[in-house]
Design a protein around this motif. Structure first.
Motif, short mmCIF file in Angstrom:
data_model
loop_
_atom_site.label_atom_id
_atom_site.label_comp_id
_atom_site.label_asym_id
_atom_site.label_seq_id
_atom_site.Cartn_x
_atom_site.Cartn_y
_atom_site.Cartn_z
N TRP A 24 0.87 -1.17 0.00
CA TRP A 24 0.00 0.00 0.00
C TRP A 24 0.91 1.22 0.00
O TRP A 24 2.09 1.12 -0.31
CB TRP A 24 -0.96 -0.02 1.20
CG TRP A 24 -1.97 -1.13 1.11
CD1 TRP A 24 -1.94 -2.33 1.78
CD2 TRP A 24 -3.14 -1.19 0.28
NE1 TRP A 24 -3.00 -3.11 1.43
CE2 TRP A 24 -3.76 -2.44 0.50
CE3 TRP A 24 -3.73 -0.31 -0.63
CZ2 TRP A 24 -4.93 -2.82 -0.15
CZ3 TRP A 24 -4.90 -0.70 -1.28
CH2 TRP A 24 -5.49 -1.93 -1.04
N HIS B 34 -2.91 5.36 1.35
CA HIS B 34 -3.91 4.34 1.67
C HIS B 34 -3.81 3.95 3.15
O HIS B 34 -3.43 2.82 3.48
CB HIS B 34 -3.70 3.11 0.79
CG HIS B 34 -3.74 3.39 -0.69
ND1 HIS B 34 -2.59 3.69 -1.42
CD2 HIS B 34 -4.77 3.45 -1.56
CE1 HIS B 34 -2.94 3.90 -2.69
NE2 HIS B 34 -4.24 3.76 -2.81
N GLU C 163 -6.21 1.01 4.51
CA GLU C 163 -5.82 -0.27 3.90
C GLU C 163 -4.48 -0.74 4.46
O GLU C 163 -4.27 -1.93 4.70
CB GLU C 163 -5.73 -0.12 2.38
CG GLU C 163 -7.06 0.15 1.68
CD GLU C 163 -7.38 1.65 1.59
OE1 GLU C 163 -6.72 2.44 2.31
OE2 GLU C 163 -8.27 2.00 0.81
N GLY D 247 -2.33 -3.92 -2.86
CA GLY D 247 -3.31 -4.85 -2.32
C GLY D 247 -2.63 -6.01 -1.62
O GLY D 247 -1.43 -5.98 -1.35
#
Length: 267
Positions: free
Chosen positions: A170, A174, A177, A248
């Motif tokens: 990330w 972010h 996240e 991700g």
């Protein structure tokens, strides 16, 4: 308990440059650690050398600020001697992937039960702005004044290939996240590797035409590509641009891990 209670207030103010993204990554990591309910006396932070590696000095736990590139070697020693401790490593791209490269590969191969948070600012920020193994092709640094001609290391792909159980990427943009990824890494037995792309306005940004801190953050955001979308592009035969960062959860598996506390035999 608040994650702010993990900060060593007497060490403030910190040494980071204005606009540096490392503080965001520290906050996300401490919030994740705090949400685990871990005790401070059972948690150890380890680092090597570099801007990112100053982080353990600001945390109220036992910590090791070690030699350049050796954070994972020291962390391995701590975990093997005391498997009951929670061990978290802060490192940077130069510390981890250059002089510490072999330690990184073999820590992943052994899949030792530690969590590694790499603040990747794509340059040697503390020592003058030299190019690092993750400096993107074409970017400027003191050692690549005409643009880096070499391809950058993909640290996540390296961790996956070497055997880490959990890998995610990330950025400082972010934050939610990233916090969730660090928490998942803390929960996952074996080596967890979380790469956090961060802005470095002092040495990367000013050399590469990012006039404001927000310009570099916006660039990282605009060039982030979710893994699911990358996978769809590949399935459809589309080329993934070289300048995109795939973000991700990139790997989660259950390979045998080292350093897991042995369960006590039932009476």
């Amino acid at each position: 308990m608040s994650f702010n209670e993990w900060l060593r207030q007497d060490r403030l103010p910190h040494i980071y440059c204005a606009g540096c993204g490392n503080g965001t990554i520290i906050n996300c990591t401490l919030a994740a650690v705090d949400s685990m309910g871990w005790k401070k006396e059972e948690t150890v932070f380890v680092s090597g050398i570099g801007c990112s590696s100053r982080a353990p000095g600001y945390i109220v736990t036992d910590s090791l600020h070690t030699t350049h590139g050796r954070a994972l070697a020291f962390a391995t020693g701590v975990k093997m001697a005391r498997p009951d401790l929670h061990v978290v490593v802060f490192t940077g791209d130069g510390d981890l992937a250059a002089i510490g490269g072999n330690h990184f590969i073999h820590a992943c191969r052994r899949n030792i039960d530690i969590t590694v948070v790499c603040m990747n600012n794509q340059i040697y920020g503390m020592t003058g702005g030299q190019g690092s193994p993750t400096t993107p092709r074409g970017c400027l640094s003191t050692t690549t004044p005409y643009g880096c001609a070499e391809p950058a290391f993909d640290l996540c792909e390296l961790a996956i290939a070497a055997g880490a159980n959990y890998v995610a990427r990330w950025s400082s943009y972010h934050v939610k996240e990233l916090e969730r990824a660090v928490k998942t890494g803390l929960e996952t037995p074996g080596l967890s590797f979380i790469e956090a792309l961060v802005q470095c306005p002092t040495n990367f940004g000013r050399r590469n035409k990012f006039k404001k801190v927000s310009d570099q953050i916006e660039y990282i955001k605009a060039h982030s590509l979710l893994k699911a979308k990358r996978d769809r592009m590949l399935e459809q035969g589309e080329a993934v641009p070289e300048d995109m960062y795939v973000i991700g959860e990139l790997m989660k598996r259950s390979r045998p891990a080292m350093g897991i506390p042995k369960k006590e035999a039932a009476p």
